[in-house]
Design a protein around this motif. Structure first.
Motif, PDB file in Angstrom:
ATOM      1  N   PHE A 128      27.978  24.132  56.499  1.00  0.00           N
ATOM      2  CA  PHE A 128      26.446  24.044  57.029  1.00  0.00           C
ATOM      3  C   PHE A 128      26.642  23.707  58.333  1.00  0.00           C
ATOM      4  CE2 PHE A 128      25.626  22.770  52.464  1.00  0.00           C
ATOM      5  CZ  PHE A 128      25.113  23.789  51.974  1.00  0.00           C
ATOM      6  N   PRO A 129      25.715  24.400  59.211  1.00  0.00           N
ATOM      7  CA  PRO A 129      24.878  25.398  58.977  1.00  0.00           C
ATOM      8  C   PRO A 129      25.167  26.711  59.201  1.00  0.00           C
ATOM      9  CG  PRO A 129      24.480  24.495  61.114  1.00  0.00           C
ATOM     10  CD  PRO A 129      25.513  23.755  60.732  1.00  0.00           C
ATOM     11  N   PHE A 130      24.501  27.604  58.601  1.00  0.00           N
ATOM     12  CA  PHE A 130      24.820  29.093  58.887  1.00  0.00           C
ATOM     13  C   PHE A 130      23.463  29.712  58.553  1.00  0.00           C
ATOM     14  CE2 PHE A 130      25.792  27.725  54.098  1.00  0.00           C
ATOM     15  CZ  PHE A 130      25.039  28.670  53.516  1.00  0.00           C
ATOM     16  N   VAL A 131      23.598  31.038  59.038  1.00  0.00           N
ATOM     17  CA  VAL A 131      22.723  32.137  58.718  1.00  0.00           C
ATOM     18  C   VAL A 131      22.976  32.815  57.510  1.00  0.00           C
ATOM     19  CG1 VAL A 131      21.603  34.283  59.653  1.00  0.00           C
ATOM     20  CG2 VAL A 131      21.893  32.231  61.213  1.00  0.00           C
ATOM     21  N   ALA A 132      21.993  33.158  56.532  1.00  0.00           N
ATOM     22  CA  ALA A 132      22.259  33.858  55.306  1.00  0.00           C
ATOM     23  C   ALA A 132      21.591  34.970  55.224  1.00  0.00           C
ATOM     24  CB  ALA A 132      22.118  33.002  54.268  1.00  0.00           C
ATOM     25  N   MET A 143      17.923  33.988  56.627  1.00  0.00           N
ATOM     26  CA  MET A 143      17.553  32.450  56.244  1.00  0.00           C
ATOM     27  C   MET A 143      18.479  31.784  57.144  1.00  0.00           C
ATOM     28  SD  MET A 143      16.006  32.072  52.391  1.00  0.00           S
ATOM     29  CE  MET A 143      14.960  31.054  52.984  1.00  0.00           C
ATOM     30  N   ARG A 144      18.018  30.543  57.762  1.00  0.00           N
ATOM     31  CA  ARG A 144      18.966  29.533  58.293  1.00  0.00           C
ATOM     32  C   ARG A 144      19.119  28.286  57.033  1.00  0.00           C
ATOM     33  NH1 ARG A 144      19.670  26.994  63.877  1.00  0.00           N
ATOM     34  NH2 ARG A 144      20.553  25.042  63.069  1.00  0.00           N
ATOM     35  N   VAL A 145      20.220  28.152  56.970  1.00  0.00           N
ATOM     36  CA  VAL A 145      20.580  27.163  56.027  1.00  0.00           C
ATOM     37  C   VAL A 145      21.212  26.156  56.639  1.00  0.00           C
ATOM     38  CG1 VAL A 145      21.848  26.670  53.996  1.00  0.00           C
ATOM     39  CG2 VAL A 145      20.766  29.094  54.393  1.00  0.00           C
ATOM     40  N   ARG A 150      17.530  22.820  52.487  1.00  0.00           N
ATOM     41  CA  ARG A 150      16.850  22.912  53.751  1.00  0.00           C
ATOM     42  C   ARG A 150      17.070  24.363  54.329  1.00  0.00           C
ATOM     43  NH1 ARG A 150      20.481  18.941  56.940  1.00  0.00           N
ATOM     44  NH2 ARG A 150      18.872  19.167  58.537  1.00  0.00           N
ATOM     45  N   TYR A 151      16.159  25.336  53.879  1.00  0.00           N
ATOM     46  CA  TYR A 151      16.074  26.569  54.078  1.00  0.00           C
ATOM     47  C   TYR A 151      14.874  26.953  55.177  1.00  0.00           C
ATOM     48  CZ  TYR A 151      18.671  26.077  49.829  1.00  0.00           C
ATOM     49  OH  TYR A 151      19.483  25.508  48.861  1.00  0.00           O
ATOM     50  N   ALA A 152      15.204  27.834  56.056  1.00  0.00           N
ATOM     51  CA  ALA A 152      13.886  28.383  56.680  1.00  0.00           C
ATOM     52  C   ALA A 152      14.055  29.750  56.939  1.00  0.00           C
ATOM     53  CB  ALA A 152      14.244  27.630  58.496  1.00  0.00           C
ATOM     54  N   LEU A 153      13.109  30.576  56.644  1.00  0.00           N
ATOM     55  CA  LEU A 153      12.860  31.872  56.375  1.00  0.00           C
ATOM     56  C   LEU A 153      12.882  32.457  57.936  1.00  0.00           C
ATOM     57  CD1 LEU A 153      12.541  34.507  54.655  1.00  0.00           C
ATOM     58  CD2 LEU A 153      10.305  34.273  54.980  1.00  0.00           C
ATOM     59  N   LEU A 154      13.769  33.383  58.412  1.00  0.00           N
ATOM     60  CA  LEU A 154      13.850  33.949  59.660  1.00  0.00           C
ATOM     61  C   LEU A 154      13.167  35.299  59.666  1.00  0.00           C
ATOM     62  CD1 LEU A 154      17.445  33.034  60.572  1.00  0.00           C
ATOM     63  CD2 LEU A 154      15.196  31.775  61.064  1.00  0.00           C
ATOM     64  N   GLY A 155      13.472  36.052  58.350  1.00  0.00           N
ATOM     65  CA  GLY A 155      12.926  37.530  58.489  1.00  0.00           C
ATOM     66  C   GLY A 155      13.117  37.997  57.055  1.00  0.00           C
ATOM     67  N   GLU A 156      12.338  38.867  56.607  1.00  0.00           N
ATOM     68  CA  GLU A 156      12.598  39.643  55.235  1.00  0.00           C
ATOM     69  C   GLU A 156      11.813  40.875  55.416  1.00  0.00           C
ATOM     70  OE1 GLU A 156       9.865  37.554  52.546  1.00  0.00           O
ATOM     71  OE2 GLU A 156       8.322  37.233  53.836  1.00  0.00           O
ATOM     72  N   ALA A 262      19.745  31.907  66.320  1.00  0.00           N
ATOM     73  CA  ALA A 262      19.647  30.529  65.876  1.00  0.00           C
ATOM     74  C   ALA A 262      20.717  29.652  66.508  1.00  0.00           C
ATOM     75  CB  ALA A 262      20.223  30.821  64.208  1.00  0.00           C
ATOM     76  N   GLY A 263      21.655  30.750  67.565  1.00  0.00           N
ATOM     77  CA  GLY A 263      22.810  29.820  68.126  1.00  0.00           C
ATOM     78  C   GLY A 263      23.641  29.399  67.173  1.00  0.00           C
ATOM     79  N   LEU A 264      24.207  30.185  66.034  1.00  0.00           N
ATOM     80  CA  LEU A 264      25.146  29.766  64.984  1.00  0.00           C
ATOM     81  C   LEU A 264      26.219  30.614  65.113  1.00  0.00           C
ATOM     82  CD1 LEU A 264      22.871  28.542  62.151  1.00  0.00           C
ATOM     83  CD2 LEU A 264      23.868  27.157  63.694  1.00  0.00           C
ATOM     84  N   LYS A 265      27.521  30.278  64.402  1.00  0.00           N
ATOM     85  CA  LYS A 265      28.500  31.121  64.372  1.00  0.00           C
ATOM     86  C   LYS A 265      29.130  31.387  63.062  1.00  0.00           C
ATOM     87  CE  LYS A 265      29.289  31.279  68.872  1.00  0.00           C
ATOM     88  NZ  LYS A 265      29.161  32.446  69.901  1.00  0.00           N
ATOM     89  N   ARG A 266      28.049  31.194  61.965  1.00  0.00           N
ATOM     90  CA  ARG A 266      28.693  31.427  60.457  1.00  0.00           C
ATOM     91  C   ARG A 266      27.566  32.383  59.800  1.00  0.00           C
ATOM     92  NH1 ARG A 266      31.034  26.267  61.228  1.00  0.00           N
ATOM     93  NH2 ARG A 266      28.842  25.204  60.756  1.00  0.00           N
ATOM     94  N   LEU A 267      28.012  33.494  59.277  1.00  0.00           N
ATOM     95  CA  LEU A 267      27.147  34.221  58.954  1.00  0.00           C
ATOM     96  C   LEU A 267      27.531  34.401  57.190  1.00  0.00           C
ATOM     97  CD1 LEU A 267      24.832  36.376  58.737  1.00  0.00           C
ATOM     98  CD2 LEU A 267      26.561  38.158  59.001  1.00  0.00           C
TER      99      LEU A 267
END
Length: 347
Positions: A128-132, A143-145, A150-156, A262-267
């Motif tokens: 963690f954290p990652f974008v799922a 989702m951002r995880v 601890r999940y935040a919906l980014l789009g659907e 999200a500024g993350l490097k893990r999908l």
């Protein structure tokens, strides 16, 4: 702690044993594809009856393969939703009965949380954290995880999900059930450049999806071909390839945009569509310029399975989010259940 998990939300019966310290010990899965194929889709009543036949024998198989006895199991987990009501009730009833008979706690698990965490069963597993990118059945979500719960919906998706676009397009092409894998196999022999299909919301600027327009475009091409004498074998393969390419391009582009925002490097990619080989290749390719990495569950764990349910329960136990009180066996199932209801407050 050893947890025995049951999955029965739709057309697969899955059972698994997971240890909170050692990970997955054993799992077994029965798919109902052959039974539902002649109907062209899942028949809920038949699915429920088959879960009744399979759940206990699969549990016995898992315990034997893991070298466990009934007395070794310390908690039971089950899919409580979302899914088909009757099918969910079978798995929940079996799990609760097992827990009651042994005086164990029973842990209800959200089906999508199981998918969301399942890539952490792979080696290496994403931290963690990652974008799922969750592409399972009727769900397509980003989702951002930041941790368990601890999940935040980014789009659907605003209408059809990616899996539905695969299945409905496959049906238009006269392919059997399940349509998504059949379309992907046919696409291997096709030329995706032959048919120009839309990429809905590709340039919308947000992280939402829409695939109903793509399905309509496939229908239009099929009808045009029928008026001209019908699709020959190569044309069907080409249209399958074009359909797959359109879906994959949208999914990959939105996933890249989500990582950047999200500024993350893990999908992390989870759900049945995550088994699609073109999607895996495109995402791996798209990660390189970002210095990022894509993680996928093992192919055997992309579809619904008991391992993801038992593992999600283990993760919730370790995070202090599961109630481990024996003797409380009143239960319900939730055919519709928003994953946001599970989210813990941000740390």
């Amino acid at each position: 702690m050893i947890i025995l998990g049951f999955e029965s939300s739709c057309d697969e019966t899955g059972v698994a044993a997971v240890c909170t310290e050692r990970g997955l010990l054993a799992h077994a899965l029965h798919t109902q594809i052959a039974m539902h194929r002649e109907y062209g889709g899942v028949v809920p009543e038949l699915a429920s009856r088959d879960h009744i036949r399979r759940a206990v024998p699969l549990a016995c198989q898992v315990l034997a393969e893991a070298g466990l006895g009934l007395g070794d199991v310390e908690a039971v987990a089950y899919t409580a939703g979302p899914g088909l009501a009757g099918a969910l009730l079978v798995g929940a009833s079996v799990a609760q009965a097992f827990a009651w008979s042994r005086g164990l706690p029973a842990i209800p698990i959200h089906h999508l949380e199981g998918h969301l965490l399942s890539p952490r069963l792979a080696d290496p597993r994403p931290d963690f954290p990652f974008v799922a990118l969750l592409v399972s059945g009727g769900h397509t979500q980003l989702m951002r995880v930041d941790g368990v719960g601890r999940y935040a919906l980014l789009g659907e998706t605003l209408d059809d999900a990616a899996g539905e676009a695969f299945d409905k397009s496959a049906k238009l092409l006269g392919l059997g059930y399940p349509g998504g894998p059949a379309l992907a196999r046919l696409a291997e022999r096709g030329d995706a450049r032959r048919y120009a299909l839309p990429r809905p919301m590709l340039h919308s600027g947000d992280l939402d999806f829409s695939f109903s327009g793509l399905k309509t475009a496939v229908l239009t091409r099929v009808k045009e071909a029928e008026r001209a004498g019908g699709l020959d074998a190569q044309a069907r393969a080409d249209l399958a390839a074009a359909t797959q390419a359109a879906i994959v391009e949208v999914l990959a582009a939105k996933a890249v945009r989500a990582l950047k925002q999200a500024g993350l490097k893990r999908l992390v990619v989870a759900g049945g569509v995550g088994a699609n080989q073109l999607l895996r290749a495109r995402l791996d390719e798209a990660m390189r310029p970002l210095g990022a990495r894509a993680f996928f569950p093992p192919l055997a764990l992309c579809t619904d399975n008991g391992a993801m349910i038992a593992y999600a329960a283990a993760e919730r136990v370790k995070a202090g989010l599961a109630t481990l009180q024996a003797g409380q066996h009143a239960f319900t199932v939730r055919p519709r259940w928003d994953l946001a209801e599970l989210c813990a407050a941000p740390a």
